[in-house]
Write a protein that holds these residues in place. Sequence first.
Motif, PDB file in Angstrom:
ATOM      1  N   ARG A 207     -41.607 -10.781   7.957  1.00 37.43           N
ATOM      2  CA  ARG A 207     -40.707 -11.014   6.826  1.00 37.43           C
ATOM      3  C   ARG A 207     -41.032  -9.983   5.754  1.00 37.43           C
ATOM      4  O   ARG A 207     -42.196  -9.750   5.455  1.00 37.43           O
ATOM      5  N   VAL A 208     -39.994  -9.400   5.164  1.00 41.88           N
ATOM      6  CA  VAL A 208     -40.164  -8.360   4.171  1.00 41.88           C
ATOM      7  C   VAL A 208     -39.691  -8.866   2.812  1.00 41.88           C
ATOM      8  O   VAL A 208     -38.583  -9.419   2.697  1.00 41.88           O
ATOM      9  N   ILE A 209     -40.509  -8.701   1.801  1.00 47.62           N
ATOM     10  CA  ILE A 209     -40.095  -9.015   0.436  1.00 47.62           C
ATOM     11  C   ILE A 209     -39.182  -7.884  -0.015  1.00 47.62           C
ATOM     12  O   ILE A 209     -39.503  -6.704   0.151  1.00 47.62           O
ATOM     13  N   VAL A 210     -38.016  -8.258  -0.550  1.00 48.89           N
ATOM     14  CA  VAL A 210     -37.015  -7.259  -0.925  1.00 48.89           C
ATOM     15  C   VAL A 210     -36.769  -7.286  -2.432  1.00 48.89           C
ATOM     16  O   VAL A 210     -37.070  -8.269  -3.107  1.00 48.89           O
TER      17      VAL A 210
ATOM     18  N   ASN B 134     -36.554 -12.391   0.277  1.00 45.28           N
ATOM     19  CA  ASN B 134     -37.193 -11.872   1.481  1.00 45.28           C
ATOM     20  C   ASN B 134     -36.233 -11.954   2.651  1.00 45.28           C
ATOM     21  O   ASN B 134     -35.226 -12.667   2.599  1.00 45.28           O
ATOM     22  N   LEU B 135     -36.553 -11.196   3.691  1.00 42.57           N
ATOM     23  CA  LEU B 135     -35.629 -11.038   4.811  1.00 42.57           C
ATOM     24  C   LEU B 135     -36.416 -10.837   6.095  1.00 42.57           C
ATOM     25  O   LEU B 135     -37.433 -10.147   6.114  1.00 42.57           O
ATOM     26  N   SER B 136     -35.941 -11.455   7.163  1.00 43.33           N
ATOM     27  CA  SER B 136     -36.480 -11.225   8.504  1.00 43.33           C
ATOM     28  C   SER B 136     -35.292 -11.115   9.448  1.00 43.33           C
ATOM     29  O   SER B 136     -34.146 -11.311   9.045  1.00 43.33           O
ATOM     30  N   SER B 137     -35.559 -10.846  10.715  1.00 44.02           N
ATOM     31  CA  SER B 137     -34.457 -10.773  11.672  1.00 44.02           C
ATOM     32  C   SER B 137     -33.905 -12.159  11.989  1.00 44.02           C
ATOM     33  O   SER B 137     -32.827 -12.285  12.553  1.00 44.02           O
ATOM     34  N   GLY B 138     -34.612 -13.195  11.564  1.00 44.05           N
ATOM     35  CA  GLY B 138     -34.155 -14.560  11.822  1.00 44.05           C
ATOM     36  C   GLY B 138     -33.573 -15.270  10.622  1.00 44.05           C
ATOM     37  O   GLY B 138     -32.995 -16.348  10.757  1.00 44.05           O
ATOM     38  N   GLY B 139     -33.702 -14.684   9.422  1.00 39.42           N
ATOM     39  CA  GLY B 139     -33.168 -15.361   8.250  1.00 39.42           C
ATOM     40  C   GLY B 139     -33.608 -14.715   6.961  1.00 39.42           C
ATOM     41  O   GLY B 139     -34.166 -13.610   6.948  1.00 39.42           O
ATOM     42  N   CYS B 140     -33.374 -15.422   5.869  1.00 34.73           N
ATOM     43  CA  CYS B 140     -33.727 -14.911   4.549  1.00 34.73           C
ATOM     44  C   CYS B 140     -33.939 -16.083   3.589  1.00 34.73           C
ATOM     45  O   CYS B 140     -33.692 -17.236   3.938  1.00 34.73           O
ATOM     46  N   PHE B 141     -34.399 -15.758   2.399  1.00 43.35           N
ATOM     47  CA  PHE B 141     -34.602 -16.753   1.350  1.00 43.35           C
ATOM     48  C   PHE B 141     -33.747 -16.334   0.167  1.00 43.35           C
ATOM     49  O   PHE B 141     -33.895 -15.228  -0.356  1.00 43.35           O
ATOM     50  N   ALA B 142     -32.816 -17.206  -0.227  1.00 40.91           N
ATOM     51  CA  ALA B 142     -31.850 -16.894  -1.283  1.00 40.91           C
ATOM     52  C   ALA B 142     -32.087 -17.757  -2.510  1.00 40.91           C
ATOM     53  O   ALA B 142     -32.657 -18.844  -2.427  1.00 40.91           O
ATOM     54  N   LEU B 143     -31.621 -17.267  -3.643  1.00 38.50           N
ATOM     55  CA  LEU B 143     -31.682 -17.995  -4.901  1.00 38.50           C
ATOM     56  C   LEU B 143     -30.258 -18.320  -5.333  1.00 38.50           C
ATOM     57  O   LEU B 143     -29.449 -17.407  -5.522  1.00 38.50           O
ATOM     58  N   VAL B 144     -29.953 -19.617  -5.459  1.00 36.30           N
ATOM     59  CA  VAL B 144     -28.608 -20.030  -5.869  1.00 36.30           C
ATOM     60  C   VAL B 144     -28.700 -20.853  -7.148  1.00 36.30           C
ATOM     61  O   VAL B 144     -29.721 -21.493  -7.425  1.00 36.30           O
TER      62      VAL B 144
ATOM     63  N   VAL C 141     -33.233 -21.328  -1.270  1.00 39.66           N
ATOM     64  CA  VAL C 141     -32.590 -21.789  -0.046  1.00 39.66           C
ATOM     65  C   VAL C 141     -33.083 -20.937   1.126  1.00 39.66           C
ATOM     66  O   VAL C 141     -32.893 -19.716   1.135  1.00 39.66           O
ATOM     67  N   GLY C 142     -33.721 -21.593   2.085  1.00 40.64           N
ATOM     68  CA  GLY C 142     -34.123 -20.925   3.319  1.00 40.64           C
ATOM     69  C   GLY C 142     -32.941 -20.894   4.262  1.00 40.64           C
ATOM     70  O   GLY C 142     -32.334 -21.930   4.549  1.00 40.64           O
ATOM     71  N   ILE C 143     -32.583 -19.713   4.715  1.00 37.07           N
ATOM     72  CA  ILE C 143     -31.396 -19.520   5.545  1.00 37.07           C
ATOM     73  C   ILE C 143     -31.809 -18.993   6.908  1.00 37.07           C
ATOM     74  O   ILE C 143     -32.593 -18.039   6.999  1.00 37.07           O
ATOM     75  N   GLN C 144     -31.274 -19.615   7.952  1.00 37.44           N
ATOM     76  CA  GLN C 144     -31.552 -19.183   9.327  1.00 37.44           C
ATOM     77  C   GLN C 144     -30.279 -18.584   9.912  1.00 37.44           C
ATOM     78  O   GLN C 144     -29.222 -19.231   9.904  1.00 37.44           O
ATOM     79  N   PHE C 145     -30.369 -17.353  10.419  1.00 40.99           N
ATOM     80  CA  PHE C 145     -29.229 -16.715  11.070  1.00 40.99           C
ATOM     81  C   PHE C 145     -29.021 -17.363  12.436  1.00 40.99           C
ATOM     82  O   PHE C 145     -29.971 -17.549  13.188  1.00 40.99           O
ATOM     83  N   LEU C 146     -27.769 -17.693  12.756  1.00 38.91           N
ATOM     84  CA  LEU C 146     -27.492 -18.380  14.015  1.00 38.91           C
ATOM     85  C   LEU C 146     -26.929 -17.481  15.104  1.00 38.91           C
ATOM     86  O   LEU C 146     -27.202 -17.675  16.270  1.00 38.91           O
ATOM     87  N   ASN C 147     -26.100 -16.537  14.761  1.00 36.25           N
ATOM     88  CA  ASN C 147     -25.420 -15.786  15.820  1.00 36.25           C
ATOM     89  C   ASN C 147     -25.382 -14.285  15.570  1.00 36.25           C
ATOM     90  O   ASN C 147     -24.367 -13.650  15.815  1.00 36.25           O
TER      91      ASN C 147
ATOM     92  N   ALA D 237     -39.613  -0.835   6.867  1.00 33.96           N
ATOM     93  CA  ALA D 237     -40.060  -1.378   5.583  1.00 33.96           C
ATOM     94  C   ALA D 237     -41.525  -1.780   5.630  1.00 33.96           C
ATOM     95  O   ALA D 237     -42.284  -1.521   4.707  1.00 33.96           O
ATOM     96  N   ILE D 238     -41.942  -2.407   6.726  1.00 28.79           N
ATOM     97  CA  ILE D 238     -43.344  -2.797   6.893  1.00 28.79           C
ATOM     98  C   ILE D 238     -44.228  -1.550   6.961  1.00 28.79           C
ATOM     99  O   ILE D 238     -45.292  -1.500   6.340  1.00 28.79           O
ATOM    100  N   ALA D 239     -43.793  -0.542   7.707  1.00 32.02           N
ATOM    101  CA  ALA D 239     -44.564   0.688   7.837  1.00 32.02           C
ATOM    102  C   ALA D 239     -44.730   1.372   6.476  1.00 32.02           C
ATOM    103  O   ALA D 239     -45.811   1.863   6.156  1.00 32.02           O
ATOM    104  N   SER D 240     -43.678   1.365   5.651  1.00 30.71           N
ATOM    105  CA  SER D 240     -43.783   2.016   4.328  1.00 30.71           C
ATOM    106  C   SER D 240     -44.680   1.210   3.392  1.00 30.71           C
ATOM    107  O   SER D 240     -45.335   1.784   2.532  1.00 30.71           O
ATOM    108  N   GLU D 241     -44.720  -0.114   3.562  1.00 26.07           N
ATOM    109  CA  GLU D 241     -45.627  -0.941   2.738  1.00 26.07           C
ATOM    110  C   GLU D 241     -47.079  -0.660   3.087  1.00 26.07           C
ATOM    111  O   GLU D 241     -47.949  -0.725   2.234  1.00 26.07           O
TER     112      GLU D 241
END
Length: 126
Positions: free
Chosen positions: A12-15, A37-47, A98-104, A120-124
């Motif tokens: 997961r990458v902090i964005v 933050n963002l991963s290939s499986g989801g993200c964390f959003a602020l609403v 809000v924790g969000i999971q990508f489905l498709n 992004a991980i490599a640059s960190e």
Amino acid sequence: MQSPADRRDLRRVIVGQDHGISFTLRGHPYREVRISNLSSGGCFALVAHRDARLFERGAILERLVLLHPELPKEPMIATVAYVLGTRPGAPVMEFVGVGIQFLNIEPGPRAALEAWIDAAIASEQA
């Protein structure tokens, strides 16, 4: 054993503030929602707290698009995995998490997202 809501992609990458999402939830369009933050499986959003009632666990986010020039633009379906900041009796905050999971997410966009995360991980670590 962990539930699916408790499991997280460790890559997961902090964005920054230039990352966001747009989607439709129960007919309500949300544009330029900030993610932290963002991963290939989801993200964390602020609403906004005023909208928190719509973001119950399991709610479907339609036509979710990642908003950053380097990220794939193909719309996907996602679900609300969890919501933080709405506990009864707790102080009311301006935003809830809000924790969000990508489905498709399709294979091509998933590969592009994973490549972006790898970079992004490599640059960190550099």
